[in-house]
Enzyme design. Structure first.
Site, PDB file in Angstrom:
ATOM      1  N   HIS A  21       0.842  -1.208   0.000  1.00 17.95           N
ATOM      2  CA  HIS A  21       0.000   0.000   0.000  1.00 17.95           C
ATOM      3  C   HIS A  21       0.876   1.256   0.000  1.00 17.95           C
ATOM      4  O   HIS A  21       0.604   2.209  -0.724  1.00 17.95           O
ATOM      5  CB  HIS A  21      -0.877   0.054   1.257  1.00 17.95           C
ATOM      6  CG  HIS A  21      -1.899  -1.035   1.367  1.00 17.95           C
ATOM      7  ND1 HIS A  21      -2.044  -1.809   2.488  1.00 17.95           N
ATOM      8  CD2 HIS A  21      -2.844  -1.458   0.494  1.00 17.95           C
ATOM      9  CE1 HIS A  21      -3.042  -2.670   2.310  1.00 17.95           C
ATOM     10  NE2 HIS A  21      -3.539  -2.486   1.101  1.00 17.95           N
ATOM     11  N   LYS A  28     -17.422  -7.217   6.992  1.00 16.92           N
ATOM     12  CA  LYS A  28     -16.251  -8.020   7.353  1.00 16.92           C
ATOM     13  C   LYS A  28     -15.943  -7.743   8.824  1.00 16.92           C
ATOM     14  O   LYS A  28     -16.245  -6.670   9.312  1.00 16.92           O
ATOM     15  CB  LYS A  28     -15.027  -7.547   6.540  1.00 16.92           C
ATOM     16  CG  LYS A  28     -15.030  -7.949   5.089  1.00 16.92           C
ATOM     17  CD  LYS A  28     -13.665  -7.589   4.503  1.00 16.92           C
ATOM     18  CE  LYS A  28     -13.696  -7.403   3.008  1.00 16.92           C
ATOM     19  NZ  LYS A  28     -12.456  -6.793   2.495  1.00 16.92           N
ATOM     20  N   SER A  68      -2.940  -7.698   2.899  1.00 13.58           N
ATOM     21  CA  SER A  68      -3.237  -7.599   4.333  1.00 13.58           C
ATOM     22  C   SER A  68      -3.622  -8.961   4.895  1.00 13.58           C
ATOM     23  O   SER A  68      -3.293  -9.301   6.030  1.00 13.58           O
ATOM     24  CB  SER A  68      -4.380  -6.608   4.564  1.00 13.58           C
ATOM     25  OG  SER A  68      -4.020  -5.334   4.103  1.00 13.58           O
TER      26      SER A  68
HETATM   27  O1  PNS Z   1      -8.781  -3.036   0.245  1.00 15.12           O
HETATM   28  P1  PNS Z   1      -9.956  -3.554  -0.521  1.00 15.12           P
HETATM   29  O2  PNS Z   1     -10.817  -4.403   0.375  1.00 15.12           O
HETATM   30  O3  PNS Z   1      -9.520  -4.245  -1.782  1.00 15.12           O
HETATM   31  O4  PNS Z   1     -10.843  -2.274  -0.969  1.00 15.12           O
HETATM   32  C1  PNS Z   1     -12.094  -2.413  -1.585  1.00 15.12           C
HETATM   33  C2  PNS Z   1     -12.814  -1.059  -1.712  1.00 15.12           C
HETATM   34  C3  PNS Z   1     -12.870  -0.360  -0.367  1.00 15.12           C
HETATM   35  C4  PNS Z   1     -12.097  -0.191  -2.701  1.00 15.12           C
HETATM   36  C5  PNS Z   1     -14.243  -1.347  -2.252  1.00 15.12           C
HETATM   37  O5  PNS Z   1     -14.808  -2.409  -1.533  1.00 15.12           O
HETATM   38  C6  PNS Z   1     -15.186  -0.155  -2.170  1.00 15.12           C
HETATM   39  O6  PNS Z   1     -14.987   0.845  -2.813  1.00 15.12           O
HETATM   40  N1  PNS Z   1     -16.239  -0.281  -1.330  1.00 15.12           N
HETATM   41  C7  PNS Z   1     -17.240   0.723  -1.126  1.00 15.12           C
HETATM   42  C8  PNS Z   1     -18.551   0.336  -1.804  1.00 15.12           C
HETATM   43  C9  PNS Z   1     -18.463   0.664  -3.286  1.00 15.12           C
HETATM   44  O7  PNS Z   1     -18.478   1.801  -3.675  1.00 15.12           O
HETATM   45  N2  PNS Z   1     -18.274  -0.382  -4.112  1.00 15.12           N
HETATM   46  C10 PNS Z   1     -17.944  -0.168  -5.511  1.00 15.12           C
HETATM   47  C11 PNS Z   1     -19.088  -0.470  -6.409  1.00 15.12           C
HETATM   48  S1  PNS Z   1     -18.765  -2.036  -7.118  1.00 15.12           S
END
Ligand code: PNS
Length: 162
Positions: free
Chosen positions: A16, A40, A127
């Site tokens: 990251h 989660k 992670s």
């Molecule tokens: O570190 P990660 O878990 O790969 O991050 C995922 C993240 C936070 C980028 C994604 O789950 C997200 O943007 N979640 C918020 C809900 C949303 O807007 N989803 C995208 C539409 S598909």
């Protein structure tokens, strides 16, 4: 241009940090968007994840850490963000990242997703891997900054006591 680098960051890793450093050079302002994800059950609370990120990015003058809830594009609209940055480690990341980027673009045309390819030395790192190695007492000093390693150690000790 204001960008967001969104994620769960449970916890933040060297992978990251590599993306953060490079994205901070591309954008005028980079917001690290930490997802408050109740679905989660994270190892670290939202506040702990935000605090660790603030500590490890304190030397970047144009990087800020903020928590967000709900849709990423809603956060982008609210904070006047033009660009979403995501890291791509390997081809296995591609499918879900493509789907997410396309969905986000459908929901908000103004916001573009930009992918940075992770440095080769961190392409295996996640992670989840860090949490797993730490849970079994492995050395995680090559994966996360020292302060994060200490927090994980404290967390693991806490869990062993209960
Ligand atoms: O570190 P990660 O878990 O790969 O991050 C995922 C993240 C936070 C980028 C994604 O789950 C997200 O943007 N979640 C918020 C809900 C949303 O807007 N989803 C995208 C539409 S598909």
């Amino acid at each position: 241009m204001r960008a967001v680098y969104p994620g769960s960051f449970d916890p933040v890793t060297f992978g990251h940090l590599d993306i953060i450093g490079r994205a901070a050079r591309l954008a005028d302002e980079l917001i690290i968007g930490v997802l408050k994800n109740n679905a989660k059950s994270p190892l670290f609370s939202l506040e702990e994840r935000v605090r660790m990120l603030e500590e490890v990015t304190k030397d970047y003058h144009n990087v800020k850490v903020e928590a967000f809830e709900g849709l990423l594009v809603d956060f982008a609209r609210k904070r006047d963000i033009d660009m979403i940055v995501r890291g791509l480690r390997a081809v296995t990341d591609f499918e879900s990242e493509l789907q997410m980027a396309q969905t986000n673009h459908k929901l908000e045309e103004r916001v573009e997703t930009v992918f940075l390819t992770t440095r080769l030395e961190y392409s295996y790192l996640s992670s989840t891997i860090v949490r797993e190695v730490a849970a079994f007492g492995g050395d995680i000093s090559q994966f996360v900054p020292d302060i994060v390693g200490q927090r994980i150690q404290e967390k693991m000790d806490e869990r062993r006591r209960v």
